[in-house]
Design an enzyme around this catalytic site. Structure first.
Site, PDB file in Angstrom:
ATOM      1  N   HIS A  51       0.876  -1.183   0.000  1.00 32.42           N
ATOM      2  CA  HIS A  51       0.000   0.000   0.000  1.00 32.42           C
ATOM      3  C   HIS A  51       0.912   1.231   0.000  1.00 32.42           C
ATOM      4  O   HIS A  51       2.019   1.182   0.545  1.00 32.42           O
ATOM      5  CB  HIS A  51      -0.833  -0.058   1.283  1.00 32.42           C
ATOM      6  CG  HIS A  51      -1.906   0.980   1.410  1.00 32.42           C
ATOM      7  ND1 HIS A  51      -1.652   2.286   1.761  1.00 32.42           N
ATOM      8  CD2 HIS A  51      -3.244   0.889   1.241  1.00 32.42           C
ATOM      9  CE1 HIS A  51      -2.797   2.953   1.816  1.00 32.42           C
ATOM     10  NE2 HIS A  51      -3.786   2.127   1.503  1.00 32.42           N
ATOM     11  N   ASP A  57       2.959  -4.514   8.131  1.00 29.55           N
ATOM     12  CA  ASP A  57       1.729  -3.748   7.980  1.00 29.55           C
ATOM     13  C   ASP A  57       0.561  -4.715   8.163  1.00 29.55           C
ATOM     14  O   ASP A  57       0.292  -5.557   7.306  1.00 29.55           O
ATOM     15  CB  ASP A  57       1.735  -3.109   6.584  1.00 29.55           C
ATOM     16  CG  ASP A  57       0.404  -2.487   6.202  1.00 29.55           C
ATOM     17  OD1 ASP A  57      -0.587  -2.691   6.921  1.00 29.55           O
ATOM     18  OD2 ASP A  57       0.366  -1.812   5.152  1.00 29.55           O
ATOM     19  N   GLN A  59      -4.602  -5.220   6.942  1.00 32.62           N
ATOM     20  CA  GLN A  59      -5.574  -6.150   6.360  1.00 32.62           C
ATOM     21  C   GLN A  59      -5.526  -7.543   6.987  1.00 32.62           C
ATOM     22  O   GLN A  59      -6.358  -8.384   6.665  1.00 32.62           O
ATOM     23  CB  GLN A  59      -5.348  -6.270   4.840  1.00 32.62           C
ATOM     24  CG  GLN A  59      -5.555  -4.985   4.077  1.00 32.62           C
ATOM     25  CD  GLN A  59      -6.994  -4.479   4.106  1.00 32.62           C
ATOM     26  OE1 GLN A  59      -7.935  -5.202   4.434  1.00 32.62           O
ATOM     27  NE2 GLN A  59      -7.175  -3.216   3.776  1.00 32.62           N
ATOM     28  N   LYS A  74     -10.459  -0.783  10.397  1.00 31.83           N
ATOM     29  CA  LYS A  74     -10.517  -2.020   9.594  1.00 31.83           C
ATOM     30  C   LYS A  74     -10.969  -3.201  10.459  1.00 31.83           C
ATOM     31  O   LYS A  74     -11.377  -4.226   9.931  1.00 31.83           O
ATOM     32  CB  LYS A  74      -9.148  -2.353   8.999  1.00 31.83           C
ATOM     33  CG  LYS A  74      -8.435  -1.205   8.334  1.00 31.83           C
ATOM     34  CD  LYS A  74      -8.613  -1.192   6.848  1.00 31.83           C
ATOM     35  CE  LYS A  74      -7.661  -0.190   6.225  1.00 31.83           C
ATOM     36  NZ  LYS A  74      -8.091   0.254   4.915  1.00 31.83           N
ATOM     37  N   CYS A 106      -4.757   2.355  -3.680  1.00 27.87           N
ATOM     38  CA  CYS A 106      -3.518   2.876  -3.070  1.00 27.87           C
ATOM     39  C   CYS A 106      -2.374   1.892  -3.244  1.00 27.87           C
ATOM     40  O   CYS A 106      -1.532   1.731  -2.336  1.00 27.87           O
ATOM     41  CB  CYS A 106      -3.719   3.211  -1.592  1.00 27.87           C
ATOM     42  SG  CYS A 106      -4.856   4.540  -1.318  1.00 27.87           S
TER      43      CYS A 106
HETATM   44  C1  LIG Z   1      -2.447  -2.940   3.443  1.00 27.69           C
HETATM   45  C2  LIG Z   1      -2.773  -1.561   3.947  1.00 27.69           C
HETATM   46  N1  LIG Z   1      -1.826  -0.847   4.540  1.00 27.69           N
HETATM   47  C3  LIG Z   1      -2.060   0.378   5.024  1.00 27.69           C
HETATM   48  C4  LIG Z   1      -3.292   0.966   4.914  1.00 27.69           C
HETATM   49  C5  LIG Z   1      -3.505   2.331   5.459  1.00 27.69           C
HETATM   50  O1  LIG Z   1      -4.372   2.275   6.544  1.00 27.69           O
HETATM   51  P1  LIG Z   1      -4.969   3.598   7.180  1.00 27.69           P
HETATM   52  O2  LIG Z   1      -5.529   4.402   6.041  1.00 27.69           O
HETATM   53  O3  LIG Z   1      -6.019   3.094   8.116  1.00 27.69           O
HETATM   54  O4  LIG Z   1      -3.860   4.292   7.873  1.00 27.69           O
HETATM   55  C6  LIG Z   1      -4.322   0.271   4.294  1.00 27.69           C
HETATM   56  C7  LIG Z   1      -5.641   0.887   4.095  1.00 27.69           C
HETATM   57  O5  LIG Z   1      -6.379   0.556   3.210  1.00 27.69           O
HETATM   58  C8  LIG Z   1      -4.057  -1.035   3.795  1.00 27.69           C
HETATM   59  O6  LIG Z   1      -5.005  -1.744   3.200  1.00 27.69           O
END
Ligand SMILES: Cc1ncc(COP(=O)(O)O)c(C=O)c1O
Length: 415
Positions: A132, A209, A212, A235, A373
């Site tokens: 992401h 990270d 998900q 999430k 993203c």
């Molecule tokens: C794999 C992953 N990493 C990071 C993020 C970023 O999360 P946040 O926008 O809650 O900070 C997301 C959000 O969709 C994601 O799917």
């Protein structure tokens, strides 16, 4: 023949638990809502809404500072979430859990605080091809500032990281390896434990990270031996604007503060400031108290259902969805890893994802269309965007049938 399972998963009575999500009961464009966008943000059970409401109606006060009753109650409720997050991630101590705005801020905290102190010119940071943007850009910014090098683990056509290539990237200059536990664009579950062990073997740290993974599969940061692990409250069925960064205590203790302000200090004079102990050293200013309390209620909800049960049910949904979507003519699933969670990303021949999303929306079906993203993932698969249906435990087999019927309609319209 359909593989729709006959047996129920213990603890997951979907029709009953959907009652906990009033938002799912509405109609959209005259059709019952089919919400297939939980990877973007998950819906919130009444228990979460009630916890936030209760905080504002009954306990509302600033935390950590007051001797009065309301402040003590607020502080206790907020700090209780820290203990719940520790249990949820299987961390060793509450000091290892830092409240942040979400995964994005968690990664930025590490890249800024740890990165500025530990990364020098010529060092290397390794990320993966399926990240992401929030796990790409902060490291890019750090590398630019420090004249360090960003290296990328490639993936194969199924959307699986190529571990032999990863091995080749690791060397004595590697300082950090940062990658997703589960990809939001592809659904791939990465072999995290093995990849962390490989990073450690090379003398590097590993940041995972977990945006998900945490809503779908069990996470044990100690068993994984993760150095840092991030998650987002929204999430995991909690509110937006709150999340958690886990870090090993010794690493967090050696890191400088991320932001300055109230709460993160022990003493302040114009000559010198001394900093607070963990975890408060990293929590400057009044935090998202209501969000923290709401996230605690969300973790309770997930625990009541049981993450193992959730994973088992969603696995059935994913298999059913994969089979049904594969039978739609002209549809190609993007992301076909052997180990996957809850994401069905796809393209349809000759039809732009935004058109697919718009026609589905007219039928009350909410999916996400775009690059999610993760623009490098789109580039890799030579597509401008995908349509992504993402699942949660409140989704049903019937909803997948509706998605498939909706896609047949899309084909009729654009034939
Ligand atoms: C794999 C992953 N990493 C990071 C993020 C970023 O999360 P946040 O926008 O809650 O900070 C997301 C959000 O969709 C994601 O799917």
């Amino acid at each position: 023949m359909s593989t729709m399972p006959k047996e129920a998963i213990a603890g997951i009575d979907v029709e009953a638990l959907r009652e906990d999500f009033p938002v799912l009961k509405q109609t959209v464009h005259g059709q019952p809502l089919v919400y297939l966008d939980s990877a973007a943000t998950a819906q919130k059970p009444t228990a979460v809404v009630d916890a936030i409401r209760r905080f504002h109606e009954v306990d509302c006060a600033n935390i950590h500072r007051g001797v009065h009753e309301l402040s003590q109650r607020s502080t206790a409720a907020y700090e209780e979430t820290r203990a719940k997050a520790r249990q949820f991630l299987h961390a060793k101590s509450n000091e290892e859990l830092i409240f942040v705005r979400g995964t994005t801020e968690g990664i930025n905290l590490v890249s800024s605080s740890w990165g500025r102190k530990n990364v020098k010119a010529g060092d290397e940071i390794v990320i993966s091809a399926m990240e992401h943007h929030s796990n790409i850009v902060p490291w890019q910014m750090l590398c630019e500032e420090k004249e360090a090098k960003l290296r990328v683990i490639p993936m194969n056509e199924r959307g699986e990281l190529i571990l032999e290539e990863y091995e080749k990237l690791l060397n004595a200059r590697t300082r950090m390896v940062a990658f997703a536990h589960v990809s939001n664009a592809l659904g791939t579950i990465n072999p995290v434990k093995q990849m962390i062990a490989m990073a450690h073997q090379a003398g590097a740290l590993a940041l995972i990270d977990g945006a998900q993974s945490t809503p779908h599969i069990q996470v044990d940061v100690q068993a994984l031996d993760a150095d840092f692990y991030t998650m987002s409250g929204h999430k995991v069925f909690g509110p937006t604007g709150i999340g958690v960064l886990y870090g090993k205590k010794a690493l967090l203790e050696a890191m400088p503060p991320y932001q300055g302000g109230g709460d993160m200090i022990q003493t302040v004079t114009f000559a010198k400031t001394t900093y607070n102990d963990l975890p408060y050293k990293f929590e400057a200013g009044t935090p998202n108290i209501a969000g923290g309390i709401g996230m605690g209620a969300a973790l309770d909800y997930v625990n009541r259902l049981g993450i193992e049960q959730i994973a088992a049910y969603e696995h059935q949904l994913l298999e059913y969805g994969t089979e049904k979507l594969s039978a739609v003519g002209g549809l190609r699933i993007i992301g076909t890893a052997k180990e996957k969670a809850s994401v069905l990303s796809f393209v349809m021949e000759g039809i732009h994802p935004h058109d697919i999303g718009t026609v589905l929306d007219q039928q009350g079906i909410a999916v996400r269309t775009g690059h999610h993203c993760a623009q490098p993932v789109m580039d890799f698969f030579h597509v401008p965007a995908t349509t992504r249906a993402s699942l949660a435990f409140y989704n049903t087999f019937g909803e997948i049938d509706k998605l498939v019927a909706g896609l047949e309609k899309v084909k009729e319209i654009f034939a």
